[in-house]
Design an enzyme around this catalytic site. Structure first.
Site, PDB file in Angstrom:
ATOM      1  CB  ALA A   1      -1.159   0.160   1.330  1.00  0.00           C
ATOM      2  CG  ASP A   2       3.563   4.786  -1.248  1.00  0.00           C
ATOM      3  OD1 ASP A   2       4.231   4.819  -0.663  1.00  0.00           O
ATOM      4  OD2 ASP A   2       2.857   6.461  -2.130  1.00  0.00           O
ATOM      5  CD  GLN A   3      -2.849   8.511   2.415  1.00  0.00           C
ATOM      6  OE1 GLN A   3      -2.091   9.235   3.550  1.00  0.00           O
ATOM      7  NE2 GLN A   3      -4.395   8.095   2.765  1.00  0.00           N
TER       8      GLN A   3
END
Length: 202
Positions: free
Chosen positions: A78-80
Site C-alpha cells: 500500500a502507498d499514499q
C-alpha cells in the site's frame, strides 16, 4: 477468531500502525513485514508525474519485494500520495518542512490517493486506487505552531504532516471520501477481492 482462510499467511508489506489496525479490526490474521525499497529512487526512475500512478507503482513494488521471499503468500502493498493541484508532497523531514507544508495546505483542498496492490508469487492479482478530497481550514501561525507542538515527531511520519485519526483532525473543515482511504488502505475493495478469492470467511 481470524476470518482469514488462506493456506499461507497473509502478509502486509508495511509497518504502518494505521494499516495494521485496519486489517486487525477487520478480523484478518496477518504478518507485517517492512518492504526495504528506495521509494524516492523508484519514483524518480519511473518518470511518472500522476499522483495516482505513483501511489500504485510504490504499492506494487513493496508487495513484489516481500513476495519474492514468501512463496505462495498473498502480499498486500500500500502507498499514499498527497497532491495539491500539480504539486506532490512527501513526508516532511522535520518541523520546519512540516510548517511549510501546512502553510501551503491551509485553506485549500488537496487529494489523498491511496493505492493497494496484492501480489502472489511475483504476480499482481489485484490493484485499486481510491481518492479522498481533504479541505483544510485557514489557520494562523499561532494555531499551526500549537498543533505542531502538540503533535510532536508524529508529523514527520505522514505525508502532509498530519494523521487524521489523531490530532490532525483539528486541521480540517471537510473530508470527502471514506475513512479507510484517508488512513492509507482502500479496505472495501481489498476485502471484496479477498471474498471473491474465497480467502475470508464472511
Amino acid at each position: 477468531m481470524s476470518l482469514w482462510r488462506g493456506e499461507t499467511p497473509l502478509i502486509l508489506a508495511s509497518q504502518s500502525s494505521a494499516r495494521k489496525m485496519l486489517l486487525a479490526n477487520a478480523g484478518l490474521e496477518f504478518k507485517a513485514i517492512t518492504a526495504d525499497i528506495d521509494e524516492r529512487s523508484i519514483q524518480a526512475a519511473s518518470k511518472l508525474s500522476n499522483p495516482r500512478e505513483i501511489a500504485l507503482l510504490l504499492a506494487r513494488e513493496k508487495a513484489k519485494a516481500i513476495s519474492a521471499h514468501h512463496p505462495g503468500s498473498y502480499v498486500i502493498g500500500a502507498d499514499q500520495t498527497l497532491a495539491l493541484g500539480e504539486h506532490l508532497f512527501n513526508k516532511p523531514a522535520g518541523r520546519p518542512q512540516a510548517m511549510a507544508q501546512l502553510r501551503d495546505l491551509a485553506g485549500q483542498t488537496h487529494e489523498l490517493n491511496s493505492a493497494v496492490s496484492v501480489v502472489r508469487d511475483g504476480k499482481i492479482v489485484f490493484e485499486d486506487v481510491s481518492v479522498a478530497r481533504m479541505t483544510m481550514r485557514q489557520m494562523t501561525e499561532a494555531e499551526l505552531s500549537a498543533y505542531l507542538d502538540a503533535a510532536g515527531d508524529a508529523v514527520t511520519s505522514s505525508v502532509g504532516a498530519y494523521q487524521l485519526e489523531g490530532l490532525g483532525i483539528h486541521l480540517f473543515e471537510r473530508v470527502e471520501g471514506d475513512h479507510f482511504t484517508v488512513l492509507g488502505l482502500p479496505l472495501l475493495p481489498l476485502l471484496a477481492f479477498l471474498r471473491r478469492e474465497r480467502l475470508v470467511a464472511v
